[in-house]
Design a protein around this motif. Structure first.
Motif, PDB file in Angstrom:
ATOM      1  N   GLY A  63       0.818  -1.208   0.000  1.00 34.81           N
ATOM      2  CA  GLY A  63       0.000   0.000   0.000  1.00 34.81           C
ATOM      3  C   GLY A  63       0.847   1.249   0.000  1.00 34.81           C
ATOM      4  N   SER A  64       1.992   1.208   0.694  1.00 37.01           N
ATOM      5  CA  SER A  64       2.907   2.345   0.687  1.00 37.01           C
ATOM      6  C   SER A  64       3.485   2.572  -0.711  1.00 37.01           C
ATOM      7  N   ILE A  65       3.779   1.454  -1.408  1.00 40.83           N
ATOM      8  CA  ILE A  65       4.297   1.585  -2.773  1.00 40.83           C
ATOM      9  C   ILE A  65       3.229   2.161  -3.691  1.00 40.83           C
ATOM     10  N   PHE A  66       2.002   1.636  -3.595  1.00 46.82           N
ATOM     11  CA  PHE A  66       0.923   2.086  -4.477  1.00 46.82           C
ATOM     12  C   PHE A  66       0.591   3.552  -4.239  1.00 46.82           C
ATOM     13  N   LEU A  67       0.429   3.933  -2.962  1.00 43.34           N
ATOM     14  CA  LEU A  67      -0.018   5.287  -2.635  1.00 43.34           C
ATOM     15  C   LEU A  67       1.121   6.301  -2.635  1.00 43.34           C
ATOM     16  N   HIS A  68       2.241   5.962  -1.985  1.00 36.46           N
ATOM     17  CA  HIS A  68       3.298   6.948  -1.738  1.00 36.46           C
ATOM     18  C   HIS A  68       4.441   6.893  -2.748  1.00 36.46           C
ATOM     19  N   THR A  69       4.643   5.742  -3.387  1.00 34.37           N
ATOM     20  CA  THR A  69       5.735   5.634  -4.354  1.00 34.37           C
ATOM     21  C   THR A  69       5.237   5.782  -5.786  1.00 34.37           C
ATOM     22  N   GLN A  70       3.992   5.356  -6.046  1.00 32.40           N
ATOM     23  CA  GLN A  70       3.462   5.421  -7.400  1.00 32.40           C
ATOM     24  C   GLN A  70       2.446   6.552  -7.576  1.00 32.40           C
ATOM     25  N   LEU A  71       1.338   6.478  -6.831  1.00 37.63           N
ATOM     26  CA  LEU A  71       0.245   7.421  -7.048  1.00 37.63           C
ATOM     27  C   LEU A  71       0.645   8.855  -6.714  1.00 37.63           C
ATOM     28  N   GLY A  72       1.142   9.102  -5.503  1.00 35.90           N
ATOM     29  CA  GLY A  72       1.495  10.455  -5.088  1.00 35.90           C
ATOM     30  C   GLY A  72       2.542  11.111  -5.976  1.00 35.90           C
ATOM     31  N   PRO A  73       3.720  10.487  -6.173  1.00 36.77           N
ATOM     32  CA  PRO A  73       4.731  11.091  -7.043  1.00 36.77           C
ATOM     33  C   PRO A  73       4.291  11.253  -8.492  1.00 36.77           C
ATOM     34  N   SER A  74       3.492  10.310  -9.003  1.00 35.69           N
ATOM     35  CA  SER A  74       3.019  10.438 -10.388  1.00 35.69           C
ATOM     36  C   SER A  74       2.089  11.630 -10.539  1.00 35.69           C
ATOM     37  N   LEU A  75       1.211  11.835  -9.549  1.00 29.48           N
ATOM     38  CA  LEU A  75       0.339  13.007  -9.573  1.00 29.48           C
ATOM     39  C   LEU A  75       1.158  14.290  -9.490  1.00 29.48           C
TER      40      LEU A  75
ATOM     41  N   GLN B  24       2.928  15.971 -26.710  1.00 25.11           N
ATOM     42  CA  GLN B  24       1.599  15.893 -27.316  1.00 25.11           C
ATOM     43  C   GLN B  24       0.474  15.788 -26.288  1.00 25.11           C
ATOM     44  N   VAL B  25       0.837  15.695 -24.998  1.00 27.71           N
ATOM     45  CA  VAL B  25      -0.196  15.582 -23.967  1.00 27.71           C
ATOM     46  C   VAL B  25      -1.111  16.807 -23.952  1.00 27.71           C
ATOM     47  N   PRO B  26      -0.567  18.049 -23.965  1.00 28.61           N
ATOM     48  CA  PRO B  26      -1.471  19.207 -23.998  1.00 28.61           C
ATOM     49  C   PRO B  26      -2.384  19.214 -25.221  1.00 28.61           C
ATOM     50  N   VAL B  27      -1.859  18.765 -26.363  1.00 27.62           N
ATOM     51  CA  VAL B  27      -2.679  18.710 -27.574  1.00 27.62           C
ATOM     52  C   VAL B  27      -3.828  17.726 -27.402  1.00 27.62           C
ATOM     53  N   LEU B  28      -3.514  16.559 -26.810  1.00 27.39           N
ATOM     54  CA  LEU B  28      -4.540  15.548 -26.573  1.00 27.39           C
ATOM     55  C   LEU B  28      -5.604  16.057 -25.601  1.00 27.39           C
ATOM     56  N   VAL B  29      -5.150  16.687 -24.528  1.00 28.69           N
ATOM     57  CA  VAL B  29      -6.091  17.207 -23.532  1.00 28.69           C
ATOM     58  C   VAL B  29      -7.016  18.238 -24.155  1.00 28.69           C
ATOM     59  N   GLU B  30      -6.438  19.133 -24.960  1.00 30.80           N
ATOM     60  CA  GLU B  30      -7.245  20.178 -25.592  1.00 30.80           C
ATOM     61  C   GLU B  30      -8.256  19.584 -26.555  1.00 30.80           C
ATOM     62  N   SER B  31      -7.835  18.578 -27.319  1.00 34.51           N
ATOM     63  CA  SER B  31      -8.747  17.977 -28.300  1.00 34.51           C
ATOM     64  C   SER B  31      -9.880  17.232 -27.621  1.00 34.51           C
ATOM     65  N   VAL B  32      -9.573  16.584 -26.469  1.00 33.76           N
ATOM     66  CA  VAL B  32     -10.612  15.832 -25.769  1.00 33.76           C
ATOM     67  C   VAL B  32     -11.555  16.770 -25.031  1.00 33.76           C
ATOM     68  N   THR B  33     -11.009  17.734 -24.319  1.00 36.05           N
ATOM     69  CA  THR B  33     -11.849  18.626 -23.506  1.00 36.05           C
ATOM     70  C   THR B  33     -12.664  19.577 -24.357  1.00 36.05           C
ATOM     71  N   SER B  34     -12.209  19.839 -25.567  1.00 30.90           N
ATOM     72  CA  SER B  34     -12.972  20.754 -26.421  1.00 30.90           C
ATOM     73  C   SER B  34     -14.321  20.163 -26.809  1.00 30.90           C
ATOM     74  N   GLY B  35     -14.398  18.842 -26.908  1.00 27.47           N
ATOM     75  CA  GLY B  35     -15.657  18.225 -27.278  1.00 27.47           C
ATOM     76  C   GLY B  35     -16.342  17.512 -26.133  1.00 27.47           C
TER      77      GLY B  35
ATOM     78  N   THR C 198      -1.465   8.656 -15.568  1.00 32.99           N
ATOM     79  CA  THR C 198      -1.420   9.925 -14.834  1.00 32.99           C
ATOM     80  C   THR C 198      -1.048  11.074 -15.754  1.00 32.99           C
ATOM     81  N   THR C 199      -0.107  10.824 -16.662  1.00 34.67           N
ATOM     82  CA  THR C 199       0.327  11.857 -17.589  1.00 34.67           C
ATOM     83  C   THR C 199      -0.836  12.418 -18.392  1.00 34.67           C
ATOM     84  N   LEU C 200      -1.826  11.576 -18.677  1.00 33.87           N
ATOM     85  CA  LEU C 200      -2.973  12.001 -19.476  1.00 33.87           C
ATOM     86  C   LEU C 200      -4.138  12.468 -18.616  1.00 33.87           C
ATOM     87  N   TYR C 201      -4.321  11.803 -17.449  1.00 32.19           N
ATOM     88  CA  TYR C 201      -5.521  12.052 -16.650  1.00 32.19           C
ATOM     89  C   TYR C 201      -5.487  13.388 -15.920  1.00 32.19           C
ATOM     90  N   VAL C 202      -4.348  13.726 -15.331  1.00 31.88           N
ATOM     91  CA  VAL C 202      -4.295  14.913 -14.466  1.00 31.88           C
ATOM     92  C   VAL C 202      -4.623  16.188 -15.237  1.00 31.88           C
TER      93      VAL C 202
END
Length: 335
Positions: free
Chosen positions: A65-77, A211-222, A255-259
């Motif tokens: 749980g420490s790896i999932f929350l504190h090593t993966q999820l938190g730092p990735s966010l 290309q992440v900002p481009v993807l985000v803009e294209s998805v959120t625009s519609g 995370t790179t795409l979701y945040v």
């Protein structure tokens, strides 16, 4: 009582003594004869084991749980631009974990009827000496040492090593067999390390592409509906994890795409964390390549009467992924 023992062992393997699925081939096969006499549906046992292998790391910040929350999820966010205090990450995952609990209850209802199997015959079965009080005491000391050192040093490696050394020094693991036991454990866990390294490298390539900002803009625009966006993001995480077979390795990729997408749609930090964590955990149950399904099958199929797809993958997919989608979506809406 038997299912409670399996559930407790699975939970402890994630948080108290972090050995993951290594206990299953040792603990489960000798219990198959008991399951046969009780006419227990092994699909329920698979659901219980999978629940214990997944849900604890979603909410308990100890061991895996420490790896999932504190090593993966938190730092990735944080790397994607969203800083969340460590103490708030388990809170974000409480509702998704509640969905897993609902799925476990539904599995108890669905598979409550007796199911008959052939008499159990294990290949190469050996007679073992009766369990001695001394071994029980040594095991209790090993559990306490592993947990205490893990909490004190915040190192899952030191905690596991301490437990292993106590087992060896106490004679539970014979000294001549200790090297083989250690090597087998490393072999079993090394695959996870390679998958996590590859996933982090893939996430780095995605981020460096620009290309992440481009993807985000294209998805959120519609797509301007947060409820619809949350549902689509969860389904995307489900398909990604089903292919990879590891929720830990899915986090750096999604995370790179979701945040950026969640921030653009107005989701709160906790809602974003819940979406990412839920999307990563989705598919861990129900993936043919996941340790959380391969482990239970390895134990329950020791006598060749438990099919991996029909008796583990499909039951866990139905009873955990569907409630987790609903709970993850609800968490994104209310947090």
């Amino acid at each position: 009582l038997l299912l409670t023992v399996l559930l407790a062992a699975a939970i402890m393997s994630q948080n108290l003594v972090p050995i993951h699925i290594a206990f299953i081939p040792i603990l489960v096969p000798p219990l198959l004869e008991v399951m046969h006499q009780l006419r227990l549906d092994r699909r329920l046992a698979a659901c219980v084991l999978t629940f214990g292998l997944i849900t604890p790391y979603m909410v308990l910040p100890v061991g895996f749980g420490s790896i999932f929350l504190h090593t993966q999820l938190g730092p990735s966010l944080a790397k994607a631009g969203l800083e969340i205090p460590k103490g708030e990450l388990p809170l974000a995952m409480l509702l998704p974990a509640a969905g897993m609990v609902v799925g476990l209850i539904l599995a108890f209802i669905r598979y409550r009827k007796p199911r008959d199997y052939r008499p159990v015959e294990l290949p190469g079965e050996e007679q073992h000496a009766p369990l001695s009080p001394r071994n029980v005491i040594v095991a209790a000391i090993a559990l306490a040492a592993a947990l205490a050192l893990q909490l004190y040093s915040d190192s899952i490696i030191l905690g596991a090593l301490a437990g292993f050394l106590v087992f060896t020094a106490g004679g539970v693991v014979p000294w001549r067999e200790s090297q083989d036991a250690f090597t087998q454990g490393v072999k079993m866990m090394s695959l996870i390390g390679f998958i996590m390294i590859a996933a982090n490298g893939y996430a780095a390539v995605v981020g460096a592409s620009g290309q992440v900002p481009v993807l985000v803009e294209s998805v959120t625009s519609g797509l301007q509906s947060p409820p619809l966006a949350a549902a689509l993001l969860l389904l995307l995480g489900l398909f990604v994890t089903l292919g990879i077979g590891s929720s830990f390795s899915t986090i750096p990729i999604i995370t790179t795409l979701y945040v950026p997408l969640c921030l653009a749609l107005g989701f709160s930090p906790l809602a974003t964390a819940a979406l990412v964590g839920s999307a990563a955990a989705l598919g861990d149950a129900g993936s043919p390549a996941s340790d959380s399904t391969l482990g239970p099958t390895a134990g329950l199929n020791a006598d060749g009467q438990h099919d991996h797809i029909r008796d583990t993958v499909i039951p866990t997919f139905i009873h955990y992924n569907l409630p987790l989608i609903a709970a993850g979506w609800l968490a994104a809406m209310v947090l």
